[in-house]
Structures are given as C-alpha cells and as structure tokens.
Design a protein around this motif. Structure first.
Motif, PDB file in Angstrom:
ATOM      1  N   ASP A   1     -14.781  12.057  -4.968  1.00 60.07           N
ATOM      2  CA  ASP A   1     -13.965  11.431  -5.225  1.00 60.07           C
ATOM      3  C   ASP A   1     -13.482  10.339  -5.824  1.00 60.07           C
ATOM      4  O   ASP A   1     -14.449   9.111  -4.941  1.00 60.07           O
ATOM      5  N   VAL A   2     -13.390  10.020  -7.349  1.00 61.65           N
ATOM      6  CA  VAL A   2     -13.351   8.634  -7.773  1.00 61.65           C
ATOM      7  C   VAL A   2     -11.684   7.696  -6.903  1.00 61.65           C
ATOM      8  O   VAL A   2     -11.087   8.569  -6.896  1.00 61.65           O
ATOM      9  N   ASP A   3     -12.425   6.651  -6.097  1.00 59.95           N
ATOM     10  CA  ASP A   3     -11.255   5.498  -5.725  1.00 59.95           C
ATOM     11  C   ASP A   3     -10.912   4.874  -6.755  1.00 59.95           C
ATOM     12  O   ASP A   3      -9.508   4.711  -6.721  1.00 59.95           O
ATOM     13  N   PHE A   4     -11.303   3.915  -7.105  1.00 60.51           N
ATOM     14  CA  PHE A   4     -10.826   3.098  -8.308  1.00 60.51           C
ATOM     15  C   PHE A   4     -12.030   2.659  -9.222  1.00 60.51           C
ATOM     16  O   PHE A   4     -13.239   2.581  -8.147  1.00 60.51           O
ATOM     17  N   ILE A   5     -11.812   1.729 -10.103  1.00 61.30           N
ATOM     18  CA  ILE A   5     -12.662   1.840 -11.155  1.00 61.30           C
ATOM     19  C   ILE A   5     -11.966   0.149 -11.074  1.00 61.30           C
ATOM     20  O   ILE A   5     -11.436  -0.516 -11.302  1.00 61.30           O
ATOM     21  N   ARG A   6     -13.091  -0.909 -11.050  1.00 63.08           N
ATOM     22  CA  ARG A   6     -12.958  -2.345 -11.247  1.00 63.08           C
ATOM     23  C   ARG A   6     -13.912  -2.893 -12.312  1.00 63.08           C
ATOM     24  O   ARG A   6     -14.575  -2.062 -12.473  1.00 63.08           O
ATOM     25  N   PHE A   7     -12.608  -3.648 -13.311  1.00 62.19           N
ATOM     26  CA  PHE A   7     -13.359  -4.372 -13.935  1.00 62.19           C
ATOM     27  C   PHE A   7     -13.636  -6.422 -14.570  1.00 62.19           C
ATOM     28  O   PHE A   7     -12.539  -6.377 -13.885  1.00 62.19           O
TER      29      PHE A   7
ATOM     30  N   GLU B   1     -17.079  -1.143 -12.076  1.00 58.71           N
ATOM     31  CA  GLU B   1     -18.570  -0.769 -10.624  1.00 58.71           C
ATOM     32  C   GLU B   1     -16.888   0.454 -10.445  1.00 58.71           C
ATOM     33  O   GLU B   1     -15.955  -0.004 -10.733  1.00 58.71           O
ATOM     34  N   ILE B   2     -17.806   1.783 -10.389  1.00 62.18           N
ATOM     35  CA  ILE B   2     -16.778   3.079  -9.640  1.00 62.18           C
ATOM     36  C   ILE B   2     -17.036   2.972  -8.409  1.00 62.18           C
ATOM     37  O   ILE B   2     -18.198   3.023  -7.709  1.00 62.18           O
ATOM     38  N   TYR B   3     -16.146   3.010  -7.569  1.00 68.28           N
ATOM     39  CA  TYR B   3     -15.983   3.205  -5.703  1.00 68.28           C
ATOM     40  C   TYR B   3     -16.100   4.743  -5.263  1.00 68.28           C
ATOM     41  O   TYR B   3     -15.141   5.108  -6.281  1.00 68.28           O
ATOM     42  N   GLU B   4     -16.499   5.028  -4.707  1.00 65.49           N
ATOM     43  CA  GLU B   4     -16.093   6.467  -3.956  1.00 65.49           C
ATOM     44  C   GLU B   4     -15.017   6.412  -2.942  1.00 65.49           C
ATOM     45  O   GLU B   4     -15.316   5.876  -2.137  1.00 65.49           O
ATOM     46  N   ARG B   5     -14.303   7.114  -2.889  1.00 67.41           N
ATOM     47  CA  ARG B   5     -13.391   7.326  -1.672  1.00 67.41           C
ATOM     48  C   ARG B   5     -14.264   8.292  -0.830  1.00 67.41           C
ATOM     49  O   ARG B   5     -14.639   9.360  -0.864  1.00 67.41           O
ATOM     50  N   HIS B   6     -14.226   7.253   0.447  1.00 63.90           N
ATOM     51  CA  HIS B   6     -14.866   7.892   1.890  1.00 63.90           C
ATOM     52  C   HIS B   6     -15.696   8.446   1.518  1.00 63.90           C
ATOM     53  O   HIS B   6     -16.110   9.103   2.027  1.00 63.90           O
ATOM     54  N   GLY B   7     -16.946   7.453   0.739  1.00 65.81           N
ATOM     55  CA  GLY B   7     -17.947   7.476   0.457  1.00 65.81           C
ATOM     56  C   GLY B   7     -18.515   6.073   0.374  1.00 65.81           C
ATOM     57  O   GLY B   7     -17.833   5.275  -0.058  1.00 65.81           O
ATOM     58  N   ASN B   8     -19.745   5.895  -0.099  1.00 65.84           N
ATOM     59  CA  ASN B   8     -20.526   4.945  -0.703  1.00 65.84           C
ATOM     60  C   ASN B   8     -21.617   5.246  -1.705  1.00 65.84           C
ATOM     61  O   ASN B   8     -22.867   4.049  -2.445  1.00 65.84           O
ATOM     62  N   ARG B   9     -21.125   5.917  -2.857  1.00 68.31           N
ATOM     63  CA  ARG B   9     -21.505   6.446  -4.299  1.00 68.31           C
ATOM     64  C   ARG B   9     -22.043   5.494  -4.685  1.00 68.31           C
ATOM     65  O   ARG B   9     -21.081   5.900  -5.960  1.00 68.31           O
TER      66      ARG B   9
ATOM     67  N   LYS C   1      -5.560  10.613  -9.480  1.00 73.47           N
ATOM     68  CA  LYS C   1      -6.741  11.368  -8.295  1.00 73.47           C
ATOM     69  C   LYS C   1      -7.362  11.966  -9.130  1.00 73.47           C
ATOM     70  O   LYS C   1      -6.739  12.923  -9.963  1.00 73.47           O
ATOM     71  N   THR C   2      -8.565  11.543  -8.501  1.00 71.81           N
ATOM     72  CA  THR C   2      -9.927  12.523  -9.989  1.00 71.81           C
ATOM     73  C   THR C   2     -10.876  12.564  -9.148  1.00 71.81           C
ATOM     74  O   THR C   2     -11.815  11.802  -8.162  1.00 71.81           O
TER      75      THR C   2
ATOM     76  N   ILE D   1       1.131  -1.488   0.168  1.00 71.34           N
ATOM     77  CA  ILE D   1       0.064   0.096  -0.034  1.00 71.34           C
ATOM     78  C   ILE D   1       0.962   1.451  -0.364  1.00 71.34           C
ATOM     79  O   ILE D   1       2.064   1.022   0.259  1.00 71.34           O
ATOM     80  N   SER D   2       0.115   2.158  -0.234  1.00 74.89           N
ATOM     81  CA  SER D   2       1.072   3.884  -0.169  1.00 74.89           C
ATOM     82  C   SER D   2      -0.260   4.994  -0.008  1.00 74.89           C
ATOM     83  O   SER D   2      -1.446   4.764   0.002  1.00 74.89           O
ATOM     84  N   ARG D   3       0.303   6.113   0.588  1.00 79.31           N
ATOM     85  CA  ARG D   3      -0.424   7.419   0.553  1.00 79.31           C
ATOM     86  C   ARG D   3      -1.107   7.437  -1.009  1.00 79.31           C
ATOM     87  O   ARG D   3      -2.500   8.077  -0.070  1.00 79.31           O
ATOM     88  N   ASP D   4      -1.213   7.313  -1.784  1.00 79.20           N
ATOM     89  CA  ASP D   4      -1.559   8.004  -3.309  1.00 79.20           C
ATOM     90  C   ASP D   4      -2.498   6.749  -3.766  1.00 79.20           C
ATOM     91  O   ASP D   4      -2.819   7.057  -4.606  1.00 79.20           O
ATOM     92  N   LYS D   5      -2.272   5.961  -3.596  1.00 74.65           N
ATOM     93  CA  LYS D   5      -2.797   4.818  -4.505  1.00 74.65           C
ATOM     94  C   LYS D   5      -4.062   3.828  -3.242  1.00 74.65           C
ATOM     95  O   LYS D   5      -3.075   3.301  -2.740  1.00 74.65           O
ATOM     96  N   THR D   6      -4.635   3.524  -3.732  1.00 74.40           N
ATOM     97  CA  THR D   6      -5.305   2.164  -3.838  1.00 74.40           C
ATOM     98  C   THR D   6      -5.362   0.207  -3.452  1.00 74.40           C
ATOM     99  O   THR D   6      -5.615   0.599  -4.891  1.00 74.40           O
ATOM    100  N   THR D   7      -5.007   0.073  -2.715  1.00 76.39           N
ATOM    101  CA  THR D   7      -5.120  -1.195  -2.433  1.00 76.39           C
ATOM    102  C   THR D   7      -5.868  -2.019  -2.338  1.00 76.39           C
ATOM    103  O   THR D   7      -6.667  -1.960  -1.339  1.00 76.39           O
ATOM    104  N   ALA D   8      -7.592  -2.890  -3.167  1.00 82.82           N
ATOM    105  CA  ALA D   8      -8.333  -3.489  -3.074  1.00 82.82           C
ATOM    106  C   ALA D   8      -8.297  -5.196  -2.858  1.00 82.82           C
ATOM    107  O   ALA D   8      -7.399  -5.279  -3.229  1.00 82.82           O
ATOM    108  N   LEU D   9      -8.728  -5.645  -1.800  1.00 82.66           N
ATOM    109  CA  LEU D   9      -8.994  -6.597  -1.605  1.00 82.66           C
ATOM    110  C   LEU D   9     -10.433  -7.562  -1.780  1.00 82.66           C
ATOM    111  O   LEU D   9     -11.017  -7.098  -1.395  1.00 82.66           O
ATOM    112  N   PHE D  10     -10.237  -8.536  -2.747  1.00 83.58           N
ATOM    113  CA  PHE D  10     -11.496  -9.055  -2.918  1.00 83.58           C
ATOM    114  C   PHE D  10     -11.493 -10.368  -2.363  1.00 83.58           C
ATOM    115  O   PHE D  10     -10.990 -11.214  -2.883  1.00 83.58           O
ATOM    116  N   PHE D  11     -12.751 -10.999  -1.932  1.00 80.03           N
ATOM    117  CA  PHE D  11     -13.008 -12.677  -0.733  1.00 80.03           C
ATOM    118  C   PHE D  11     -14.018 -13.070  -2.199  1.00 80.03           C
ATOM    119  O   PHE D  11     -15.038 -12.122  -2.627  1.00 80.03           O
TER     120      PHE D  11
END
Length: 274
Positions: A172-178, A235-243, A206-207, A25-35
């Motif tokens: 804030d766009v966190d990340f997009i999953r395909f 799937e578009i995920y919001e940073r610090h939100g649920n939209r 950062k968008t 992980i880093s301060r500028d990038k989000t790492t996603a764990l899918f189960f």
C-alpha cells in the motif's frame, strides 16, 4: 536565594516548548510532519487518530474517525529536548499535506491541483510502453522501483516512476515525498532540504499493489536544475509497513533528458476549426 534562582532558570531552559500551526488530518489522507533532527513522541496519543513514527525525523498522522475533539500531540527533539506542541484537527479539505517543523513556523507545501489537459496527455504518453532510460532503481522486501523517462515539455520536467511487487504481501503506497538535498548531508536529515510539490501527478491517493502487480505513474514539476552536489530525492513510503524506497535524480540525469513537444489539447484544436 541567588543560587535558587539560577537553579530554577536552568530547569526552565532544560525543556523549551514551541507552539505550532495546526496539522489537519482525515481518514483518507495521510499528513506528514518532517523535523530537522531526530524526535520522539511524548505523552499519551488519543485513540481517535493513528500516529506513526516512520523515521527519526518523520511522523505521519491519519484519522480513525471524523468526529474527534481537536487535541495536541507533543513531540520532543532528542538532542535539544525542545518540545513541539502540535494541534491536530479533522479537515478533509486541508488534510494530506507535508509540514516542515523547526524553530521557524512550519512551511506547508501545497496540494496537487487538478492536472492541466496538456500535462495529462504527456503523462499518458510517458506511462505507455516499457520503461526506458532508467536513472535510478532500488529494491527492498520484494518491492522494486525505477525512475525513468525524464523529459522536458515546455517549462516542466516530467519523469516516470515504476513500482513492482513480487512479494506475497500487498504493498500500500502511503505517500511519496520529493525534495532537493545536498548529497553530503547525513541520510534523511531535513537540514538543507527544499521540499518541492508536483504540479501534475497520475498517482491516486489509494494505491495498492498485490503480488506480481506493477504500476507506472508520471509526475511533473516546474522546471528546475541541480548543483553538482545536489539531488532530487524521491521517497516512497509504505502504509502500515517499513518497505520504504529511496531514489535520486541528479544533474547529470537532467543533462540527458529528452525534449517533448507540448501537445495541443483536443478542445483547443476544435476551437481553432470553427
């Protein structure tokens, strides 16, 4: 004595532990764990990084600072009580990935590499002007997204993704999953999913969209096709939100895509002139 041994064996079988590869992980990038099923975080989480359970089977990680000591977080499968011990370590270069975690070793999807010149030219072409030939759209909390302009150029499938913010809150766009998944699968469960990674993306890390702001971004993938009972999920995920926004592309949409000529890069034209 025999009864005691059986009781001890059942107690051990009750919670099975699995060691996992490192999540960087880093301060500028989000790492996603899918189960593959619903999970929950157990135990204490260090304050050195931010852990968010976005959905039942999705956890995201992001560092608060760069100099923390490598640690492990413990995640438990709700239905089987299996516990995954996931090492977390800081690394700017290897952070920002999507990791699928299950009984097998995690499969780490690739990172988007620098775009090819031709891909960028097609991306600029599709991002220009108004959206057209929309195949799916969704709206939540004042945020709306569209998938449009599905095109084939060479051996790559391109499409345009528009997102508009009409709310007073910044988005804030966190990340997009395909990923490709069977349509009959229970919503957002990782079973029978195939994660795919774009070979080109015009979206920056950062968008942020403020009120009445809109973006049009283009993504490209190696050419693929879908069965009638499958869909490419976006799937578009919001940073610090649920939209969060969930869109789909189906085979009928690919059947109607437009074919674009592959543009010749400017550098190639100049080389041919000499």
């Amino acid at each position: 004595m025999k009864k005691l041994i059986i009781i001890l064996m059942l107690a051990v079988m009750g919670t099975v532990s699995f060691a996992q590869d490192t999540a960087y992980i880093s301060r500028d990038k989000t790492t996603a764990l899918f189960f593959k099923s619903a999970v929950r975080i157990i135990g204490n989480v260090p304050s050195d990084f931010n852990v968010v359970q976005k959905e039942n089977g999705l956890i995201t990680l992001k560092a608060e600072k760069a100099d923390f000591t490598p640690v492990k977080i413990n995640v438990q499968d709700v239905s089987t009580t299996k516990v995954y011990h996931i090492p977390v370590q800081y690394s700017y270069g290897r952070a920002g990935r999507s990791i699928e975690i299950g009984e097998k070793a995690p499969v780490v999807t690739g990172v988007v590499k620098a775009p090819e010149t031709n891909d960028a030219l097609i991306g600029d072409q599709l991002a220009a002007g108004k959206r057209s030939d929309v195949v799916d759209h969704e709206k939540t909390g004042g945020i709306k997204a569209w998938v449009s302009k599905i095109s084939l150029a060479g051996n790559k499938v391109f499409f345009r993704l528009d997102v508009r913010n009409k709310s007073n809150l910044p988005y804030d766009v966190d990340f997009i999953r395909f990923y490709i998944r069977d349509l009959k699968t229970v919503a957002r469960m990782a079973t029978h999913e195939q994660e795919i990674v774009p070979v080109y993306a015009s979206l920056h890390k950062k968008t942020t969209l403020v009120r009445k702001q809109e973006m049009a971004k283009v993504f490209a993938f190696h050419r693929f096709s879908l069965a009638e009972d499958q869909a490419l999920n976006v799937e578009i995920y919001e940073r610090h939100g649920n939209r969060h926004l969930y869109l789909q592309i189906r085979q009928k949409d690919l059947d109607n895509l437009q074919t674009l000529p592959v543009p010749v890069a400017r550098e190639t034209i100049l080389a041919m002139d000499h």
